[in-house]
Design a protein around this motif. Structure first.
Motif, mmCIF file in Angstrom:
data_model
loop_
_atom_site.group_PDB
_atom_site.id
_atom_site.type_symbol
_atom_site.label_atom_id
_atom_site.label_comp_id
_atom_site.label_asym_id
_atom_site.label_seq_id
_atom_site.Cartn_x
_atom_site.Cartn_y
_atom_site.Cartn_z
ATOM 1 N N VAL A 128 0.830 -1.205 0.000
ATOM 2 C CA VAL A 128 0.000 0.000 0.000
ATOM 3 C C VAL A 128 0.863 1.253 0.000
ATOM 4 O O VAL A 128 0.605 2.214 -0.742
ATOM 5 C CB VAL A 128 -0.950 -0.014 1.216
ATOM 6 C CG1 VAL A 128 -1.648 1.333 1.371
ATOM 7 C CG2 VAL A 128 -1.980 -1.125 1.062
ATOM 8 N N LEU A 129 1.916 1.264 0.819
ATOM 9 C CA LEU A 129 2.801 2.428 0.857
ATOM 10 C C LEU A 129 3.555 2.605 -0.455
ATOM 11 O O LEU A 129 3.730 3.731 -0.939
ATOM 12 C CB LEU A 129 3.787 2.295 2.019
ATOM 13 C CG LEU A 129 3.180 2.439 3.422
ATOM 14 C CD1 LEU A 129 4.257 2.257 4.481
ATOM 15 C CD2 LEU A 129 2.508 3.794 3.584
ATOM 16 N N SER A 130 3.988 1.496 -1.065
ATOM 17 C CA SER A 130 4.669 1.605 -2.358
ATOM 18 C C SER A 130 3.712 2.124 -3.425
ATOM 19 O O SER A 130 4.094 2.928 -4.282
ATOM 20 C CB SER A 130 5.245 0.254 -2.775
ATOM 21 O OG SER A 130 4.221 -0.681 -3.066
ATOM 22 N N GLY A 131 2.449 1.676 -3.367
ATOM 23 C CA GLY A 131 1.456 2.195 -4.302
ATOM 24 C C GLY A 131 1.190 3.669 -4.096
ATOM 25 O O GLY A 131 1.013 4.425 -5.065
ATOM 26 N N LEU A 163 -9.062 5.968 -1.106
ATOM 27 C CA LEU A 163 -10.082 4.928 -1.230
ATOM 28 C C LEU A 163 -9.609 3.808 -2.146
ATOM 29 O O LEU A 163 -9.864 2.627 -1.891
ATOM 30 C CB LEU A 163 -11.382 5.532 -1.769
ATOM 31 C CG LEU A 163 -12.311 6.199 -0.757
ATOM 32 C CD1 LEU A 163 -13.473 6.876 -1.468
ATOM 33 C CD2 LEU A 163 -12.836 5.178 0.249
ATOM 34 N N GLY A 164 -8.912 4.178 -3.216
ATOM 35 C CA GLY A 164 -8.400 3.171 -4.131
ATOM 36 C C GLY A 164 -7.394 2.251 -3.471
ATOM 37 O O GLY A 164 -7.401 1.033 -3.708
ATOM 38 N N LEU A 165 -6.538 2.796 -2.629
ATOM 39 C CA LEU A 165 -5.552 1.973 -1.924
ATOM 40 C C LEU A 165 -6.225 0.966 -0.998
ATOM 41 O O LEU A 165 -5.884 -0.221 -0.989
ATOM 42 C CB LEU A 165 -4.602 2.874 -1.126
ATOM 43 C CG LEU A 165 -3.648 3.741 -1.945
ATOM 44 C CD1 LEU A 165 -2.993 4.792 -1.051
ATOM 45 C CD2 LEU A 165 -2.574 2.882 -2.621
ATOM 46 N N VAL A 166 -7.173 1.435 -0.215
ATOM 47 C CA VAL A 166 -7.867 0.546 0.726
ATOM 48 C C VAL A 166 -8.688 -0.487 -0.028
ATOM 49 O O VAL A 166 -8.689 -1.683 0.305
ATOM 50 C CB VAL A 166 -8.760 1.371 1.679
ATOM 51 C CG1 VAL A 166 -9.563 0.443 2.586
ATOM 52 C CG2 VAL A 166 -7.911 2.321 2.507
ATOM 53 N N THR A 253 -15.750 -1.047 -1.161
ATOM 54 C CA THR A 253 -14.802 -1.302 -0.079
ATOM 55 C C THR A 253 -15.467 -2.062 1.059
ATOM 56 O O THR A 253 -14.907 -3.038 1.590
ATOM 57 C CB THR A 253 -14.227 0.027 0.442
ATOM 58 O OG1 THR A 253 -13.620 0.744 -0.643
ATOM 59 C CG2 THR A 253 -13.179 -0.221 1.521
ATOM 60 N N VAL A 254 -16.662 -1.632 1.449
ATOM 61 C CA VAL A 254 -17.397 -2.312 2.522
ATOM 62 C C VAL A 254 -17.726 -3.741 2.106
ATOM 63 O O VAL A 254 -17.592 -4.686 2.907
ATOM 64 C CB VAL A 254 -18.677 -1.530 2.868
ATOM 65 C CG1 VAL A 254 -19.555 -2.328 3.825
ATOM 66 C CG2 VAL A 254 -18.315 -0.175 3.481
#
Length: 270
Positions: A128-131, A163-166, A253-254
């Motif tokens: 996630v951090l790299s993204g 939101l895209g990352l999550v 996401t939900v």
């Protein structure tokens, strides 16, 4: 008695200093080390998203972007971020979750202090951090190379990216639930990735699709993310459209989180 109590006090003190964030950070560091040893995953996550935007730029020359109210920059920049989410986060994490499960790493982690959500979050944190970093670099690079002005509604772009990352991390866990082996983890992400690239506005903007097809594509998971990021730069996204995209992204996401809680497997599939 004091000598007997000392180890107990030390143990209690050690337990007290163990926080969820500390446990996830330690797991993320270990996962980052393991991820760095997988050259194929690193290449796909870091270099493929840097190459694909050039294909979008080449294809944009054949499109009537002006008629759709777009420019090459407002097409390529959201697409570049979308590629980063698909390759650096979604595809990479499917492999991470499956391989760690098949190697019994996830099962062993569950026997310790880590909770289920901490295991998944800590394992996903490096990707996630790299993204996130890659998306920011791509945004800066595209803005500079394609003469884009500063975003008109930066909050929309930020919300869309987060939101895209999550969402992509959660969808990766869902896909991993139905993936049997590390080898098949190279295949099972492809349907979602292909559908997203073709239908979510990465290669072909929704504004240039037939109305009925565009209405269907608006409901795809990655479409609201691209819509919010593009709207953040153009400033043309109305409040109603922004709320609609936000609601769609949150709903996916939900739904993904619910699916993970319901179907995620912690032991090898036989």
């Amino acid at each position: 008695m004091s000598a007997t109590d000392a180890p107990a006090r030390t143990k209690r003190a050690g337990t007290a200093t163990t926080t969820p964030m500390g446990r996830m950070t330690a797991l993320a560091r270990a996962e980052l080390t393991l991820l760095g040893r997988n050259k194929g995953t690193v290449f796909a996550a870091l270099f493929v998203p840097l190459v694909l935007p050039f294909s979008v730029r080449a294809g944009a020359k054949e499109m009537d972007l002006a008629g759709a109210g777009l420019t090459t920059g407002t097409l390529v920049l959201p697409a570049a971020i979308g590629f980063s989410l698909l390759f650096a986060v979604y595809s990479a994490l499917v492999g991470v979750f499956v391989v760690r499960r098949e190697e019994l790493v996830l099962k062993r982690l569950r026997t310790g202090e880590l909770r289920d959500v901490e295991i998944l979050s800590g394992s996903a944190l490096p990707a996630v951090l790299s993204g996130l970093v890659q998306s920011l670099l791509l945004a800066v690079g595209c803005a500079a190379l394609l003469d884009l002005s500063a975003p008109s509604a930066v909050h929309l772009a930020v919300v869309g990216l987060l939101l895209g990352l999550v969402m992509c991390a959660a969808l990766a866990a869902v896909t991993a639930s139905f993936t049997r082996t590390g080898e098949s983890a190279q295949v099972t992400p492809l349907p979602f990735m292909v559908v997203s690239m073709l239908g979510s506005g990465l290669f072909f903007p929704l504004e240039m699709m037939p109305d009925r097809l565009a209405s269907v594509c608006e409901l795809l998971p990655l479409t609201p993310v691209i819509t919010l990021v593009r709207g953040g730069w153009t400033g043309d996204l109305s409040a109603a459209d922004a709320l609609g995209a936000l609601a769609t992204a949150v709903a996916w996401t939900v739904l993904a989180v619910f699916a993970v809680r319901r179907w995620f497997r912690w032991e090898p599939r036989h």
